[in-house]
Design a protein around this motif. Structure first.
Motif, PDB file in Angstrom:
ATOM      1  N   ASP A 147      38.618   7.342   5.685  1.00 26.47           N
ATOM      2  CA  ASP A 147      39.898   7.104   5.756  1.00 26.47           C
ATOM      3  C   ASP A 147      40.265   6.402   6.978  1.00 26.47           C
ATOM      4  O   ASP A 147      41.204   5.684   7.086  1.00 26.47           O
ATOM      5  N   THR A 148      39.824   6.808   8.107  1.00 27.73           N
ATOM      6  CA  THR A 148      39.953   6.217   9.164  1.00 27.73           C
ATOM      7  C   THR A 148      39.893   4.447   9.138  1.00 27.73           C
ATOM      8  O   THR A 148      40.764   3.923   9.700  1.00 27.73           O
ATOM      9  N   ALA A 206      42.323   3.202   7.140  1.00 26.47           N
ATOM     10  CA  ALA A 206      43.757   3.314   8.046  1.00 26.47           C
ATOM     11  C   ALA A 206      43.941   2.285   9.015  1.00 26.47           C
ATOM     12  O   ALA A 206      45.125   1.853   9.489  1.00 26.47           O
ATOM     13  N   GLN A 207      42.843   1.519   9.352  1.00 26.93           N
ATOM     14  CA  GLN A 207      42.929   0.459  10.589  1.00 26.93           C
ATOM     15  C   GLN A 207      43.205  -0.849   9.671  1.00 26.93           C
ATOM     16  O   GLN A 207      43.279  -1.897  10.783  1.00 26.93           O
ATOM     17  N   GLY A 224      45.811  -1.905   8.558  1.00 27.69           N
ATOM     18  CA  GLY A 224      47.072  -2.060   8.803  1.00 27.69           C
ATOM     19  C   GLY A 224      47.994  -2.387   7.712  1.00 27.69           C
ATOM     20  O   GLY A 224      49.174  -2.743   7.833  1.00 27.69           O
ATOM     21  N   ARG A 276      47.484   4.076   1.828  1.00 21.15           N
ATOM     22  CA  ARG A 276      46.510   4.861   2.246  1.00 21.15           C
ATOM     23  C   ARG A 276      45.517   5.251   1.092  1.00 21.15           C
ATOM     24  O   ARG A 276      46.084   5.191   0.005  1.00 21.15           O
ATOM     25  N   ASN A 321      48.107  11.896   2.737  1.00 14.22           N
ATOM     26  CA  ASN A 321      48.293  12.372   4.136  1.00 14.22           C
ATOM     27  C   ASN A 321      47.750  13.847   4.400  1.00 14.22           C
ATOM     28  O   ASN A 321      47.130  14.349   5.157  1.00 14.22           O
ATOM     29  N   THR A 340      43.925  14.060   4.336  1.00 10.34           N
ATOM     30  CA  THR A 340      43.129  13.709   5.746  1.00 10.34           C
ATOM     31  C   THR A 340      43.458  14.930   6.331  1.00 10.34           C
ATOM     32  O   THR A 340      42.418  15.210   7.274  1.00 10.34           O
ATOM     33  N   ALA A 391      40.450  16.780   8.188  1.00 13.40           N
ATOM     34  CA  ALA A 391      40.225  16.993   9.478  1.00 13.40           C
ATOM     35  C   ALA A 391      40.001  18.543  10.137  1.00 13.40           C
ATOM     36  O   ALA A 391      39.144  18.908  10.772  1.00 13.40           O
TER      37      ALA A 391
END
Lengths: 113, 667
Positions: free
Chosen positions: A16-17, A20-21, A23, A27, A31, A34, A38
């Protein structure tokens, strides 16, 4: 088992991260998911830390039971009137000349006889 | 500059209706009455009473005060502005603090408490011995207070006041500073902490009202924001002076990663390793080693109260994202022409600066959206934020100056003199701040504001490194710490100087600073600086003799529960100070005996001032040698009730879980 689960969660987490990068505002995961992942990973780490702390840092339970006989009390243990003190026969050069330090730190229980 | 602003204000809505003014007057009455109430509750005549509130504070004033002294008007303007410009990542600055406050309460404060210190330089003096480290720290702290914290708060307060009231900025600033100074001078830390509690309520309530209003009238919730923010672009995009500049598309388009906290590590404006670690380092300087924050923790009743206060502050720190960052983004959606302006000439017209107008995001929202009455409330919120953080800085800088610099200059100074010096220093720093106003005003048209912010990230990491090592590594000694600090300072200046020289640049006019020097993101630089300083400290320490344990009992984390007698490294200096004070006492006694009638003729005015400021003319006699020894044996207590200890520990974990969820949610 738990390792595999953690690994799987970690993969999900990093997936996911990474996405997420990119741009983009789309997703890979919603939300809340994630967030939940976490938290689960975090609680898992806390649990591990707790176990590690328990296993390594807690003191062995017998230690509190064993009580050392103090050398100065020893001559009095028999209830004699004599003012016998180990200090009288000690050399003044070395404070601990007659104390066996090695014995002092064994787990053997010493009883007052 | 001022004239043009005055004209701007004339055409805008200003606060002049009875409802708004009534709210503001009510707010001031509330603050002043709480200040007076707490003035009578506490003893303000001694060092412990004035600077540490007698160490009797419960957890809720501690937590509220931590929050209020942290949140300044800079947050309302800066967080909302950066939020409008580049999205939610700036919220990472706030949410990192959730973990750092736990670090403060669980690791740092126990050591500071057992060390028995009032100021941070004092701690370093006890830990390392020698005077140079503590002198450096006091000087650089005072420098940072004046040039960063006070200026940032006053700059943003001025932006708001100009938008809202159209007052002359000098009148506004002087009025504000006088009110703040009044209760700082008279009340001491206790008054400050109780008024901070009120200010926290005002800040949160007002900000909530605004956020609710945004959702109802303009925005339509988070999902609507998610939809509309990427389209918030100004219509005026044509360069008015094509020879000088071109407006490229990326300068006015909202960032595509605006809704991510964690951004690309190479191209992102706030790369995620920097957000996670760099902010943590600058944050641990701010939260764990700075006088303003630590002083509030030392005022608490017991260690459990410190921890509970830290948790409360942590939960409160969740709010700025929703109360400031998101409203800033809504403001850009609602007013893309003004807040999102890109053409320098247009920006100059809107807010007086060419580089962009995102700073007016929050004031704009308040002035255009809120009905009368609530506008006054929002102004009260800004004033609350401004006054509480300024007052904390005043109090802490006066503590630093009195306890570290003045006692060095005059070792014979006794309690009464210290009290007076502390209060006079507050007045001095207020006047320095007023002299600073013209510079702040010039900064509105230039880029000084950015420089000021970068100062912190280039000067703070070495200090954070020194404190981390001082508290956790027993082996670190005086030469190591000193040369580490100096090396860190040199490295920081090497980066700061070119940035000052070349300027930070904007999207339209990029800085000419070579990539080799300025290419490293400032958050990465903070991490590097921290690591280099730590390495330097360790290398020098291991090459020089260690400090024996008997000097370190209860000064480092591993020895915090030790009950052994400590031979303070600054014992000699303390002893000299005590002797000087005793001599001064004898001298004043003989003088009093010689001229008894002279001592009686104290004028009524000076007695009134003395009463008002809480300085009593009678002072406790200096401790004798025996009493000093007894006081040394009477060790500070950091034992905790096991039940409450587990309660705060569990709460700490719950708070971290909440924080991790939030980070994950907005990742």
């Amino acid at each position: 088992m738990s390792k595999a689960a953690a690994g799987f969660l970690w993969v999900l987490f990093t997936l996911d991260t990474v996405s997420a990068q990119q741009g983009t505002s789309t997703r890979a995961l919603p939300n809340w998911l994630t967030g939940i992942i976490a938290v689960v990973v975090f609680l898992f780490l806390v649990f591990i830390a707790f176990l590690v702390n328990r296993a390594w840092c807690s003191k062995p339970s017998q230690e509190s039971k064993a009580e050392w006989v103090k050398t100065s009390d020893y001559p009095m243990a028999n209830g004699t009137q004599y003012d016998t003190s180990l200090d009288a026969v000690r050399t003044s050069d070395h404070e601990n000349a007659y104390e066996n330090v090695a014995i002092k730190h064994t787990v053997d229980t010493v009883t007052v006889m | 500059m001022e004239d043009s602003n005055g004209q701007d204000m004339g055409s805008k809505v200003t606060i002049n209706n009875p409802a708004d003014i009534g709210v503001i007057v009510g707010y001031f009455l509330l603050v002043i009455s709480v200040g007076i109430w707490s003035m009578f509750r506490t003893n303000r005549g001694t060092v412990g009473g004035y600077f540490l509130a007698g160490r009797t504070m419960a957890w809720w004033p501690v937590g509220a005060s931590l929050f209020a002294s942290n949140i300044g008007s800079g947050h309302f303007v800066g967080l909302a502005g950066t939020g409008a410009a580049s999205g939610i990542a700036v919220g990472g600055f706030e949410w990192n603090a959730l973990f750092i406050v736990l670090l403060l309460g669980w690791l740092f404060v126990p050591v500071y408490l057992t060390a028995g210190v009032i100021t941070m330089p004092q701690y370093l003096k006890k830990r390392f011995g020698g005077g140079r480290i503590s002198l450096y720290l006091s000087v650089i702290s005072l420098f940072l207070y004046i040039f960063t914290k006070i200026s940032v708060d006053m700059f943003s307060g001025a932006v708001f006041i100009q938008q809202a009231l159209g007052w002359n900025i000098y009148v506004a600033v002087i009025a504000l500073l006088s009110i703040t100074a009044l209760y700082t001078v008279t009340g001491g830390l206790a008054a400050l902490m109780y008024t901070d509690t009120v200010q926290t309520f005002v800040i949160i309530a007002g900000a909530f009202v605004l956020t609710a209003f945004c959702d109802l009238c303009g925005g339509g919730g988070y999902s609507a924001l998610l939809e509309k923010y990427p389209a918030a672009m100004p219509a005026a995009r044509q360069s008015l002076d094509p020879w000088r500049y071109n407006v490229s598309e990326r300068c006015y388009t909202p960032r595509p990663d605006a809704f991510h906290l964690l951004r690309d590590p190479v191209h992102g404006d706030l790369p995620w390793p920097g957000v996670l670690f760099g902010i943590a380092i600058v944050g641990s300087w701010y939260w764990c080693t700075d006088q303003v924050i630590v002083q509030r923790c030392l005022a608490a009743r017991s260690l459990t109260h410190v921890k509970a206060g830290c948790i409360m502050c942590g939960y409160l720190k969740l709010l700025p994202m929703f109360l400031m960052v998101l409203p800033g983004m809504i403001s850009r959606v609602l007013y893309p022409e003004e807040v999102g302006c890109v053409v320098p000439e247009v920006c100059k017209e809107v807010c007086g600066t060419e580089v962009g107008c995102s700073n007016i995001a929050y004031p704009k929202l308040v002035m255009s959206l809120m009905p009368s009455g609530l506008r006054g409330l929002m102004l009260a919120v800004m004033l609350a934020a401004l006054m509480s953080s300024l007052a904390s800085i005043f109090n802490s800088s006066s503590t630093l100056f009195t306890m570290d610099i003045w006692t060095r200059l005059r070792p014979q100074a006794r309690d009464r003199e210290l009290m007076i010096v502390g209060r006079v220093w507050v007045l001095c720093i207020v006047s320095i701040s007023i002299c600073w106003v013209p510079v702040v005003q010039a900064a509105q048209s230039g880029q000084l504001f950015d420089y000021i912010q970068s100062v912190t990230s280039y000067l703070a990491p070495p200090i954070a490194a020194i404190f981390f090592l001082a508290v956790f590594v027993k082996r670190v000694n005086e030469p190591g710490a000193f040369w580490g600090l100096m090396g860190g300072l040199a490295m920081g200046l090497c980066r700061m100087a070119p940035e000052f020289a070349f300027g930070t640049g904007s999207c339209l006019f990029p800085s000419t600073c070579p990539t080799v020097v300025c290419g490293v993101h400032y958050l990465y630089f903070a991490v590097l600086l921290f690591l280099c300083t730590a390495a330097l400290v360790l290398i020098v320490s291991y090459c020089t003799p260690a400090i024996p344990d008997r000097h370190l009992h209860r000064l480092v984390f591993s020895l915090r529960h030790s009950k052994e007698v400590r031979d303070d490294l600054d014992e000699e200096e303390q002893e000299r100070g005590r002797r000087a004070r005793r001599e001064a006492e004898d001298k004043s006694r003989t003088k009093l005996e010689q001229g008894e009638e002279e001592g009686r003729t104290q004028s009524g005015i000076s007695r009134l001032i003395g009463w008002f400021c809480g300085v009593s003319s009678a002072q406790a006699p200096e401790l004798t040698e025996q009493e000093v020894e007894e006081a040394a044996n009477n060790m500070p207590d950091i034992s905790e009730d096991p039940v409450w200890k587990h309660v705060v520990n569990a709460n700490g974990i719950i708070m971290m879980a909440v924080a991790v969820f939030m980070w994950g949610y907005y990742a």
